[in-house]
Motif scaffolding. Structure first.
Motif, PDB file in Angstrom:
ATOM      1  N   ILE A   1       0.854  -1.189   0.000  1.00  0.00           N
ATOM      2  CA  ILE A   1       0.000   0.000   0.000  1.00  0.00           C
ATOM      3  C   ILE A   1       0.887   1.235   0.000  1.00  0.00           C
ATOM      4  O   ILE A   1       2.080   1.153   0.302  1.00  0.00           O
ATOM      5  N   THR A   2       0.296   2.371  -0.319  1.00  0.00           N
ATOM      6  CA  THR A   2       1.014   3.640  -0.249  1.00  0.00           C
ATOM      7  C   THR A   2       0.550   4.387   0.988  1.00  0.00           C
ATOM      8  O   THR A   2      -0.645   4.639   1.152  1.00  0.00           O
TER       9      THR A   2
ATOM     10  N   TRP B   1      -8.170  -4.630   4.538  1.00  0.00           N
ATOM     11  CA  TRP B   1      -6.854  -4.120   4.167  1.00  0.00           C
ATOM     12  C   TRP B   1      -6.933  -2.863   3.311  1.00  0.00           C
ATOM     13  O   TRP B   1      -6.000  -2.071   3.284  1.00  0.00           O
ATOM     14  N   GLU B   2      -8.060  -2.615   2.650  1.00  0.00           N
ATOM     15  CA  GLU B   2      -8.184  -1.426   1.810  1.00  0.00           C
ATOM     16  C   GLU B   2      -8.634  -0.195   2.594  1.00  0.00           C
ATOM     17  O   GLU B   2      -8.881   0.849   2.009  1.00  0.00           O
ATOM     18  N   THR B   3      -8.761  -0.298   3.914  1.00  0.00           N
ATOM     19  CA  THR B   3      -9.244   0.825   4.713  1.00  0.00           C
ATOM     20  C   THR B   3      -8.344   2.042   4.533  1.00  0.00           C
ATOM     21  O   THR B   3      -7.124   1.954   4.654  1.00  0.00           O
TER      22      THR B   3
ATOM     23  N   SER C   1       5.254   6.887   0.907  1.00  0.00           N
ATOM     24  CA  SER C   1       6.119   5.711   0.920  1.00  0.00           C
ATOM     25  C   SER C   1       5.290   4.434   0.809  1.00  0.00           C
ATOM     26  O   SER C   1       4.111   4.406   1.137  1.00  0.00           O
ATOM     27  N   ALA C   2       5.928   3.380   0.342  1.00  0.00           N
ATOM     28  CA  ALA C   2       5.260   2.088   0.197  1.00  0.00           C
ATOM     29  C   ALA C   2       5.413   1.295   1.492  1.00  0.00           C
ATOM     30  O   ALA C   2       6.434   1.375   2.182  1.00  0.00           O
ATOM     31  N   GLN C   3       4.379   0.527   1.820  1.00  0.00           N
ATOM     32  CA  GLN C   3       4.414  -0.348   2.993  1.00  0.00           C
ATOM     33  C   GLN C   3       3.856  -1.701   2.599  1.00  0.00           C
ATOM     34  O   GLN C   3       2.801  -1.793   1.972  1.00  0.00           O
ATOM     35  N   GLN C   4       4.574  -2.749   2.972  1.00  0.00           N
ATOM     36  CA  GLN C   4       4.086  -4.097   2.735  1.00  0.00           C
ATOM     37  C   GLN C   4       3.276  -4.522   3.952  1.00  0.00           C
ATOM     38  O   GLN C   4       3.720  -4.345   5.086  1.00  0.00           O
ATOM     39  N   ILE C   5       2.068  -5.022   3.728  1.00  0.00           N
ATOM     40  CA  ILE C   5       1.194  -5.431   4.829  1.00  0.00           C
ATOM     41  C   ILE C   5       0.814  -6.899   4.684  1.00  0.00           C
ATOM     42  O   ILE C   5       0.731  -7.429   3.584  1.00  0.00           O
TER      43      ILE C   5
ATOM     44  N   LEU D   1      -0.446   4.404  15.511  1.00  0.00           N
ATOM     45  CA  LEU D   1      -1.186   3.418  14.749  1.00  0.00           C
ATOM     46  C   LEU D   1      -0.190   2.499  14.058  1.00  0.00           C
ATOM     47  O   LEU D   1       0.846   2.946  13.589  1.00  0.00           O
ATOM     48  N   GLU D   2      -0.539   1.226  14.014  1.00  0.00           N
ATOM     49  CA  GLU D   2       0.271   0.261  13.261  1.00  0.00           C
ATOM     50  C   GLU D   2      -0.690  -0.568  12.430  1.00  0.00           C
ATOM     51  O   GLU D   2      -1.656  -1.116  12.951  1.00  0.00           O
ATOM     52  N   PHE D   3      -0.432  -0.656  11.151  1.00  0.00           N
ATOM     53  CA  PHE D   3      -1.363  -1.282  10.216  1.00  0.00           C
ATOM     54  C   PHE D   3      -0.638  -2.338   9.398  1.00  0.00           C
ATOM     55  O   PHE D   3       0.404  -2.064   8.820  1.00  0.00           O
TER      56      PHE D   3
END
Length: 128
Positions: free
Chosen positions: A6-7, A69-71, A12-16, A103-105
């Motif tokens: 996600i962006t 995950w799309e929140t 920045s990009a984050q892998q979830i 927050l941690e997602f």
């Protein structure tokens, strides 16, 4: 489990880690102090929180749940504000008594899964 990218709001990009379309969402408020009765009050309300009283006198209060995950990140921030305001009512604090929100997602760590509902734990377990 699958990983998605996600962006973040800062670009920045984050892998979830995604489990059946959902991911872990940790909300934490840092307070200058909490009443000595906070742990008892949380238990009376069946409130699944982790209360961490620190040496400097501050107190961290957090919980974890699963969210789609799309929140949108803005919605996550609103969810955290609602949660922290609810904690203020439970602990009889002013609504703006928290100093900082964290927050941690999308974490893939099971460290805080004990705070989730049985249904949420089952989703994680069934989708490892």
């Amino acid at each position: 489990m699958e990983y998605k990218t996600i962006t973040k709001p800062n670009g920045s990009a984050q892998q979830i880690a995604v489990y059946d379309g959902k991911c872990r969402f940790w909300m934490e408020g840092l307070y200058d102090s909490l009443p000595d009765t906070a742990e008892k009050r949380a238990a009376e309300c069946s409130l699944p929180v982790k209360i961490d009283r620190r040496e400097d006198g501050t107190v961290s209060v957090g919980t974890q749940s699963l969210v789609p995950w799309e929140t949108d990140y803005g919605k996550l921030e609103i969810m955290a504000d609602v949660y922290l305001n609810y904690l203020a009512q439970v602990f009889n604090l002013p609504d703006d008594d928290y100093v900082k929100t964290r927050l941690e997602f999308g974490s893939d760590s099971a460290d805080r899964d004990s705070l989730m509902t049985a249904e949420e734990k089952e989703i994680i377990s069934a989708n490892k």
